[in-house]
Design a protein around this motif. Structure first.
Motif, PDB file in Angstrom:
ATOM      1  N   MET A   1      22.765 -55.887  15.633  1.00  0.00           N
ATOM      2  CA  MET A   1      22.043 -55.324  14.505  1.00  0.00           C
ATOM      3  C   MET A   1      23.034 -54.516  13.672  1.00  0.00           C
ATOM      4  O   MET A   1      23.875 -53.820  14.194  1.00  0.00           O
ATOM      5  CB  MET A   1      20.922 -54.459  15.051  1.00  0.00           C
ATOM      6  N   THR A   2      22.882 -54.599  12.368  1.00  0.00           N
ATOM      7  CA  THR A   2      23.796 -53.891  11.491  1.00  0.00           C
ATOM      8  C   THR A   2      23.098 -52.731  10.816  1.00  0.00           C
ATOM      9  O   THR A   2      21.872 -52.632  10.815  1.00  0.00           O
ATOM     10  CB  THR A   2      24.331 -54.839  10.390  1.00  0.00           C
ATOM     11  N   ALA A   5      20.400 -53.744   8.357  1.00  0.00           N
ATOM     12  CA  ALA A   5      19.127 -54.329   8.781  1.00  0.00           C
ATOM     13  C   ALA A   5      17.987 -53.476   8.241  1.00  0.00           C
ATOM     14  O   ALA A   5      18.129 -52.264   8.073  1.00  0.00           O
ATOM     15  CB  ALA A   5      19.068 -54.390  10.307  1.00  0.00           C
ATOM     16  N   GLU A  26      13.456 -54.218  17.415  1.00  0.00           N
ATOM     17  CA  GLU A  26      14.921 -54.271  17.449  1.00  0.00           C
ATOM     18  C   GLU A  26      15.407 -55.669  17.813  1.00  0.00           C
ATOM     19  O   GLU A  26      16.377 -56.163  17.231  1.00  0.00           O
ATOM     20  CB  GLU A  26      15.461 -53.214  18.406  1.00  0.00           C
ATOM     21  N   GLU A  27      14.722 -56.340  18.756  1.00  0.00           N
ATOM     22  CA  GLU A  27      15.067 -57.721  19.105  1.00  0.00           C
ATOM     23  C   GLU A  27      14.886 -58.648  17.914  1.00  0.00           C
ATOM     24  O   GLU A  27      15.589 -59.656  17.790  1.00  0.00           O
ATOM     25  CB  GLU A  27      14.203 -58.217  20.265  1.00  0.00           C
ATOM     26  N   GLY A  29      15.595 -57.856  14.945  1.00  0.00           N
ATOM     27  CA  GLY A  29      16.654 -57.590  13.980  1.00  0.00           C
ATOM     28  C   GLY A  29      16.445 -56.377  13.104  1.00  0.00           C
ATOM     29  O   GLY A  29      17.177 -56.179  12.127  1.00  0.00           O
ATOM     30  N   GLY A 127      15.286 -60.378  10.623  1.00  0.00           N
ATOM     31  CA  GLY A 127      16.632 -60.771  11.026  1.00  0.00           C
ATOM     32  C   GLY A 127      16.658 -62.083  11.785  1.00  0.00           C
ATOM     33  O   GLY A 127      17.379 -62.996  11.464  1.00  0.00           O
ATOM     34  N   HIS A 128      15.857 -62.197  12.829  1.00  0.00           N
ATOM     35  CA  HIS A 128      15.710 -63.431  13.585  1.00  0.00           C
ATOM     36  C   HIS A 128      14.412 -63.384  14.355  1.00  0.00           C
ATOM     37  O   HIS A 128      13.841 -62.332  14.565  1.00  0.00           O
ATOM     38  CB  HIS A 128      16.903 -63.689  14.521  1.00  0.00           C
TER      39      HIS A 128
END
Length: 132
Positions: A1-2, A5, A26-27, A29, A127-128
């Motif tokens: 993660m950036t 995000a 968080e998973e 993203g 994110g994903h």
């Protein structure tokens, strides 16, 4: 993660559910900040309100109605998407919240698939994906 995000504020009074939902987000993203009460959420939004890409609010908070908190956040940040999470039916939302296109509903219990659907409806980039 950036650090780029999307940042989500998760407002949930049940500690175990709050931790599990934060881990799931968080998973997926997201960066996540949590609050266990409406008072804590109000302080966070007042401090870093412009930074949140979305807010998830439990409807049944102990110190204040999640609907009232959503209306307050909406009054300060009309642009931020809000997701109302509840074990009750979506029809229990008052008309002001139900008619706002920037407010989504997430029925409990929820998982990645239902989060993905409500986020997509609100235009929140993910994110994903993670499966339920």
């Amino acid at each position: 993660m950036t650090e780029h995000a999307p940042l989500i504020l998760l407002v949930e009074d049940e500690a175990m559910l709050r931790m599990a939902a934060a881990d799931l987000l968080e998973e997926m993203g997201f960066r996540v900040e949590t609050a266990g009460s409406a008072r804590e959420a109000t302080a966070r939004v007042g401090h870093a309100g412009a930074a949140y890409d979305a807010v998830i609010i439990d409807l049944g908070l102990p110190d204040r109605s999640g609907a009232d908190l959503a209306r307050e956040i909406r009054g300060n940040r009309a642009d931020v998407p809000i997701v109302i999470a509840s074990g009750y039916d979506e029809t229990d939302l008052d008309n002001v919240l139900a008619d706002d296109a920037r407010i989504g509903f997430l029925g409990k219990p929820y998982g990645a698939r239902s989060m993905t659907r409500v986020f997509a409806a609100l235009g929140i980039a993910i994110g994903h994906s993670v499966t339920d």
